[in-house]
Scaffold this motif. Structure first.
Motif, PDB file in Angstrom:
ATOM      1  N   ASN A  54     -14.728 -33.868 -49.399  1.00 46.91           N
ATOM      2  CA  ASN A  54     -13.274 -33.832 -49.214  1.00 46.91           C
ATOM      3  C   ASN A  54     -12.540 -34.162 -50.509  1.00 46.91           C
ATOM      4  OD1 ASN A  54     -14.128 -36.698 -48.846  1.00 46.91           O
ATOM      5  ND2 ASN A  54     -11.944 -37.042 -48.475  1.00 46.91           N
ATOM      6  N   GLU A  55     -13.165 -35.017 -51.341  1.00 44.60           N
ATOM      7  CA  GLU A  55     -12.571 -35.386 -52.628  1.00 44.60           C
ATOM      8  C   GLU A  55     -12.596 -34.196 -53.583  1.00 44.60           C
ATOM      9  OE1 GLU A  55     -14.230 -40.007 -52.432  1.00 44.60           O
ATOM     10  OE2 GLU A  55     -15.168 -38.545 -53.745  1.00 44.60           O
ATOM     11  N   VAL A  56     -13.753 -33.533 -53.649  1.00 45.34           N
ATOM     12  CA  VAL A  56     -13.910 -32.368 -54.528  1.00 45.34           C
ATOM     13  C   VAL A  56     -12.921 -31.270 -54.129  1.00 45.34           C
ATOM     14  CG1 VAL A  56     -15.488 -30.527 -55.225  1.00 45.34           C
ATOM     15  CG2 VAL A  56     -16.315 -32.876 -55.039  1.00 45.34           C
ATOM     16  N   LYS A  57     -12.772 -31.070 -52.833  1.00 47.68           N
ATOM     17  CA  LYS A  57     -11.822 -30.078 -52.329  1.00 47.68           C
ATOM     18  C   LYS A  57     -10.388 -30.445 -52.733  1.00 47.68           C
ATOM     19  CE  LYS A  57     -10.252 -27.886 -48.023  1.00 47.68           C
ATOM     20  NZ  LYS A  57     -10.393 -27.882 -46.531  1.00 47.68           N
ATOM     21  N   ALA A  58     -10.064 -31.737 -52.674  1.00 49.70           N
ATOM     22  CA  ALA A  58      -8.728 -32.200 -53.028  1.00 49.70           C
ATOM     23  C   ALA A  58      -8.438 -31.964 -54.508  1.00 49.70           C
ATOM     24  CB  ALA A  58      -8.578 -33.677 -52.694  1.00 49.70           C
ATOM     25  N   VAL A  59      -9.415 -32.226 -55.365  1.00 52.81           N
ATOM     26  CA  VAL A  59      -9.237 -32.002 -56.802  1.00 52.81           C
ATOM     27  C   VAL A  59      -9.031 -30.518 -57.079  1.00 52.81           C
ATOM     28  CG1 VAL A  59     -10.304 -32.183 -59.080  1.00 52.81           C
ATOM     29  CG2 VAL A  59     -10.562 -34.051 -57.447  1.00 52.81           C
ATOM     30  N   LYS A  60      -9.811 -29.675 -56.412  1.00 51.88           N
ATOM     31  CA  LYS A  60      -9.667 -28.226 -56.600  1.00 51.88           C
ATOM     32  C   LYS A  60      -8.278 -27.764 -56.191  1.00 51.88           C
ATOM     33  CE  LYS A  60     -14.541 -26.832 -56.182  1.00 51.88           C
ATOM     34  NZ  LYS A  60     -15.531 -26.076 -55.366  1.00 51.88           N
ATOM     35  N   SER A  61      -7.754 -28.330 -55.122  1.00 49.90           N
ATOM     36  CA  SER A  61      -6.413 -27.980 -54.659  1.00 49.90           C
ATOM     37  C   SER A  61      -5.354 -28.425 -55.672  1.00 49.90           C
ATOM     38  CB  SER A  61      -6.148 -28.637 -53.302  1.00 49.90           C
ATOM     39  OG  SER A  61      -4.838 -28.377 -52.853  1.00 49.90           O
ATOM     40  N   LEU A  62      -5.542 -29.602 -56.225  1.00 46.84           N
ATOM     41  CA  LEU A  62      -4.623 -30.118 -57.241  1.00 46.84           C
ATOM     42  C   LEU A  62      -4.607 -29.202 -58.463  1.00 46.84           C
ATOM     43  CD1 LEU A  62      -2.831 -32.489 -58.348  1.00 46.84           C
ATOM     44  CD2 LEU A  62      -4.963 -33.508 -59.197  1.00 46.84           C
ATOM     45  N   VAL A  63      -5.784 -28.816 -58.922  1.00 42.60           N
ATOM     46  CA  VAL A  63      -5.901 -27.953 -60.098  1.00 42.60           C
ATOM     47  C   VAL A  63      -5.365 -26.556 -59.806  1.00 42.60           C
ATOM     48  CG1 VAL A  63      -7.547 -26.821 -61.639  1.00 42.60           C
ATOM     49  CG2 VAL A  63      -7.793 -29.259 -61.132  1.00 42.60           C
ATOM     50  N   ALA A  64      -5.580 -26.071 -58.596  1.00 48.65           N
ATOM     51  CA  ALA A  64      -5.067 -24.747 -58.227  1.00 48.65           C
ATOM     52  C   ALA A  64      -3.545 -24.722 -58.309  1.00 48.65           C
ATOM     53  CB  ALA A  64      -5.524 -24.383 -56.820  1.00 48.65           C
ATOM     54  N   GLY A  65      -2.916 -25.814 -57.908  1.00 49.66           N
ATOM     55  CA  GLY A  65      -1.465 -25.915 -58.015  1.00 49.66           C
ATOM     56  C   GLY A  65      -1.010 -25.870 -59.466  1.00 49.66           C
ATOM     57  N   PHE A  66      -1.775 -26.525 -60.336  1.00 45.43           N
ATOM     58  CA  PHE A  66      -1.442 -26.497 -61.764  1.00 45.43           C
ATOM     59  C   PHE A  66      -1.590 -25.095 -62.333  1.00 45.43           C
ATOM     60  CE2 PHE A  66      -3.163 -26.467 -66.104  1.00 45.43           C
ATOM     61  CZ  PHE A  66      -2.066 -26.969 -66.781  1.00 45.43           C
ATOM     62  N   GLU A  67      -2.684 -24.424 -62.020  1.00 45.24           N
ATOM     63  CA  GLU A  67      -2.937 -23.085 -62.559  1.00 45.24           C
ATOM     64  C   GLU A  67      -1.886 -22.083 -62.076  1.00 45.24           C
ATOM     65  OE1 GLU A  67      -7.732 -22.970 -63.358  1.00 45.24           O
ATOM     66  OE2 GLU A  67      -7.021 -22.571 -61.325  1.00 45.24           O
ATOM     67  N   LYS A  68      -1.388 -22.293 -60.878  1.00 43.70           N
ATOM     68  CA  LYS A  68      -0.324 -21.432 -60.374  1.00 43.70           C
ATOM     69  C   LYS A  68       0.959 -21.626 -61.177  1.00 43.70           C
ATOM     70  CE  LYS A  68       2.147 -20.188 -56.124  1.00 43.70           C
ATOM     71  NZ  LYS A  68       2.316 -20.469 -54.668  1.00 43.70           N
ATOM     72  N   LYS A 347       0.261 -34.145 -67.540  1.00 41.99           N
ATOM     73  CA  LYS A 347       1.654 -34.339 -67.130  1.00 41.99           C
ATOM     74  C   LYS A 347       1.860 -33.877 -65.692  1.00 41.99           C
ATOM     75  CE  LYS A 347       4.717 -31.621 -68.999  1.00 41.99           C
ATOM     76  NZ  LYS A 347       5.664 -30.965 -69.937  1.00 41.99           N
ATOM     77  N   TYR A 348       1.279 -32.726 -65.348  1.00 42.40           N
ATOM     78  CA  TYR A 348       1.419 -32.189 -63.997  1.00 42.40           C
ATOM     79  C   TYR A 348       0.780 -33.126 -62.972  1.00 42.40           C
ATOM     80  CZ  TYR A 348       0.715 -29.061 -59.987  1.00 42.40           C
ATOM     81  OH  TYR A 348       0.703 -28.502 -58.742  1.00 42.40           O
ATOM     82  N   MET A 349      -0.451 -33.537 -63.228  1.00 40.08           N
ATOM     83  CA  MET A 349      -1.171 -34.362 -62.267  1.00 40.08           C
ATOM     84  C   MET A 349      -0.522 -35.734 -62.081  1.00 40.08           C
ATOM     85  SD  MET A 349      -5.241 -33.635 -62.879  1.00 40.08           S
ATOM     86  CE  MET A 349      -5.294 -34.467 -64.488  1.00 40.08           C
ATOM     87  N   ALA A 350       0.061 -36.252 -63.156  1.00 42.66           N
ATOM     88  CA  ALA A 350       0.573 -37.621 -63.121  1.00 42.66           C
ATOM     89  C   ALA A 350       2.034 -37.736 -62.743  1.00 42.66           C
ATOM     90  CB  ALA A 350       0.342 -38.294 -64.482  1.00 42.66           C
ATOM     91  N   THR A 351       2.843 -36.693 -63.012  1.00 42.46           N
ATOM     92  CA  THR A 351       4.288 -36.849 -62.831  1.00 42.46           C
ATOM     93  C   THR A 351       4.942 -35.832 -61.900  1.00 42.46           C
ATOM     94  OG1 THR A 351       4.919 -35.457 -64.734  1.00 42.46           O
ATOM     95  CG2 THR A 351       4.435 -37.791 -65.176  1.00 42.46           C
ATOM     96  N   ASN A 352       4.248 -34.756 -61.536  1.00 39.86           N
ATOM     97  CA  ASN A 352       4.831 -33.796 -60.615  1.00 39.86           C
ATOM     98  C   ASN A 352       4.782 -34.386 -59.198  1.00 39.86           C
ATOM     99  OD1 ASN A 352       4.603 -31.504 -58.537  1.00 39.86           O
ATOM    100  ND2 ASN A 352       5.254 -30.391 -60.362  1.00 39.86           N
TER     101      ASN A 352
END
Length: 446
Positions: A54-68, A347-352
Motif C-alpha cells: 500500500n505504501e509503494v502504491k501511494a508513492v507511485k500515485s504521488l509521483v504520477a501526480g507530479f509527472e502529470k 517542492k511538489y511533494m513537500a508543498t503542494n
C-alpha cells in the motif's frame, strides 16, 4: 505507520554510514546553475524507503501526480532503500544514483546537512517565494535543518499521543483520559491489576524498553532544551530532564518496580504484530504514534479504543494538547546532475497541498504542511484528528539535529536504562556524566 517507525531500528547503522557521504559530495547548492534546465525533457531518480504494497502504491500515485503537472520530467522510483544503500549509491555516483532521496531517519539530518550530502534548499525556497516557517509545522520546520542549512524537507510526519482502553477505563471508574502527569500516574495505578507476581492488566508500561516509550518521546512533554547556545549538552542544567527522569522512575516504582515490569514485558507480544499488548488488553494505555490506530483496529480488539494527547507535567497544564513530532524527510543529492528537476519534485511533494493531502490519506500519516493539516480533503477516522491537532499545536516539540545524528539520544536513553533499573542512583551525577559523553562524541564527530 510501521514504515516510518522502522527508522528507529536502523538509526545507529545509518548514522555510521552517513559520515562516509562527505567524501562523495560536492557540497554545491542547487541554485548555482549546477545541472540541467528543469524545463528540458529528462528523467530523475527518486529513492525512498517504503516497502509495503500500500505504501509503494501511494508513492507511485504521488509521483504520477507530479509527472502529470510536469510532463517533461520523468521519475524513476526505487523503493525499499535504507540510508546505507543510499550512501553506497551516492559514493558510487553515475546515472543510476538518486537525485532525490527520502529517509525515515530524521535523526540524521545533522549529518546530511553538515557532510554536504544534500544541497541547502534555503536559496530555492527563497527563489520560489515559499516561507518554510509559514508552510511547515514548527517541529517539522526545525528537524529538517541544521546550523541554518535547510538540506531537507518534511514528507509526512508522525505525532505521538496516548491510546487508551475505554472498557478498562469504565471498569476502573475513570471518566476521561488524564491531562496532567499526576492524573496519569493515578490512572495507571487504578488500571493495574496484579496477578500473583505478575499482572492480568498493566495500566501503562513505563519502561524505556516499552516499545515507543523512549526518552525523547516522554521528554517532548517537558519541552526540554537539549543543547545550549554554544552547542554543548544542556541535559544536566535544564530542569526538564531532571523532572522527566524523576517522574518516569516514580511511575516505574509505583507500578511494581523495574524487574517486575521487565519480566512482564518480556512475555508480551511484538510491537508490530496483532498480539501487541495494547491490542490484547494486557496494557490499558499506550504511548504511540498515529499509525497505531489502524493497526489496533485491524487486530479487532474486544474494546473501544480512545485516543488523546499525552499528559503534560502539572506545571505545564496549560500546554495540554501538545506532543512529540518526527517524520520522513526528503532532500536533493549534491551529486545529482539534474538538481533543477529534482527541486521541482521535492517542492511538489513537500508543498503542494493536494499532493500532501493525497499522500497522507494513502499512507495514513500526519500531513506535513499547515495548509494540508486543515484541508477538507483529508480522510480519517475522527480519532485521528487528535494527531492532526498535536501536529498543529505550537507547543509540540521535536529533538534537534546534531552533527553526529541521533548518537546523543542513544547516550541519553542508555542512561535512562541505568537510572530506571537502579544501576545509576545519583540522577544529578548521572546527567552530568552523560552530558560530558555527549559533548565528547560531538567534538569527535566534527
Amino acid at each position: 505507520m510501521p514504515g516510518i517507525s522502522r527508522k528507529a531500528a536502523v538509526a545507529l547503522a545509518a548514522s555510521a554510514s552517513i559520515a562516509l557521504l562527505a567524501t562523495a559530495c560536492t557540497g554545491q547548492s542547487a541554485d548555482e546553475g549546477f545541472g540541467e534546465d528543469a524545463s528540458k525533457e529528462q528523467t530523475i531518480n527518486f529513492w525512498h524507503g517504503w516497502s509495503a504494497p500500500n505504501e509503494v502504491k501511494a508513492v507511485k500515485s504521488l509521483v504520477a501526480g507530479f509527472e502529470k503537472a510536469h510532463p517533461n520530467i520523468h521519475v524513476n522510483v526505487v523503493g525499499n532503500m535504507t540510508d546505507d544503500k543510499i550512501n553506497q549509491a551516492l559514493r558510487a555516483g553515475g546515472g543510476k544514483a538518486p537525485d532525490v532521496v527520502s529517509s525515515f531517519t530524521t535523526n540524521n539530518v545533522g549529518k546530511f546537512c553538515s557532510s554536504g550530502a544534500f544541497v541547502d534548499l534555503n536559496p530555492l525556497f527563497k527563489q520560489a517565494g515559499i516561507d518554510p516557517e509559514a508552510t511547515f509545522p514548527k517541529p517539522m520546520n526545525e528537524y529538517t535543518q541544521f546550523d541554518g542549512n535547510r538540506c531537507t524537507v518534511p514528507l509526512l510526519g508522525d505525532a505521538y499521543g496516548l491510546y487508551y482502553n475505554k472498557t478498562a477505563f469504565e471498569k476502573a471508574g475513570i471518566a476521561s483520559p488524564p491531562k496532567t502527569w499526576s492524573e496519569f500516574e493515578k490512572d495507571a495505578e487504578k488500571l493495574t491489576i496484579t496477578k500473583g507476581d505478575s499482572y492480568s492488566q498493566l495500566g501503562f508500561m513505563p519502561n524505556y524498553h516499552g516499545w515507543e516509550s523512549t526518552t525523547e518521546h516522554y521528554f517532548g512533554q517537558f519541552s526540554p532544551t537539549y543543547f545550549d547556545s554554544s552547542g554543548k549538552s544542556n541535559i544536566a542544567k535544564d530542569p526538564a530532564f531532571t523532572a522527566g527522569f524523576t517522574l518516569q522512575k516514580k511511575l516505574v516504582d509505583a507500578l511494581g518496580g523495574f524487574r517486575k515490569l521487565e519480566t512482564y514485558r518480556s512475555k508480551l507480544g511484538d510491537e508490530w504484530g496483532p498480539k501487541h499488548p495494547f491490542h490484547t488488553g494486557q496494557v490499558a494505555m499506550q504511548l504511540d504514534g498515529e499509525w497505531r490506530l489502524g493497526m489496533a483496529e485491524e487486530a479487532k480488539p474486544g474494546f473501544e479504543i480512545g485516543v488523546a494527547p499525552l499528559p503534560v507535567p502539572d506545571d505545564r497544564a496549560d500546554q495540554y494538547g501538545k506532543g512529540y513530532i518526527t517524520g520522513t524527510i526528503a532532500g536533493i543529492a549534491s551529486t545529482s546532475r539534474k538538481q533543477g528537476a529534482a527541486w521541482e519534485l521535492v517542492k511538489y511533494m513537500a508543498t503542494n497541498t493536494d499532493a500532501v493531502v493525497g499522500f497522507a490519506n494513502d499512507i495514513r500519516n500526519v500531513p506535513s504542511t499547515l495548509a494540508a493539516l486543515k484541508s477538507p480533503k483529508l480522510k480519517y477516522d475522527p480519532r485521528f484528528k487528535t494527531f492532526l491537532d498535536i501536529a498543529s499545536n505550537p507547543n509540540s516539540t521535536t529533538t534537534p539535529a546534531s552533527v553526529n545524528g541521533g548518537t546523543y539520544l542513544v547516550t541519553l536513553q542508555q542512561f535512562g536504562y541505568d537510572y530506571e533499573s537502579g544501576r545509576a542512583k545519583d540522577l544529578k551525577a548521572g546527567l552530568e556524566s552523560t552530558a560530558k559523553q555527549i559533548d565528547t562524541d560531538i567534538a569527535q564527530a566534527k
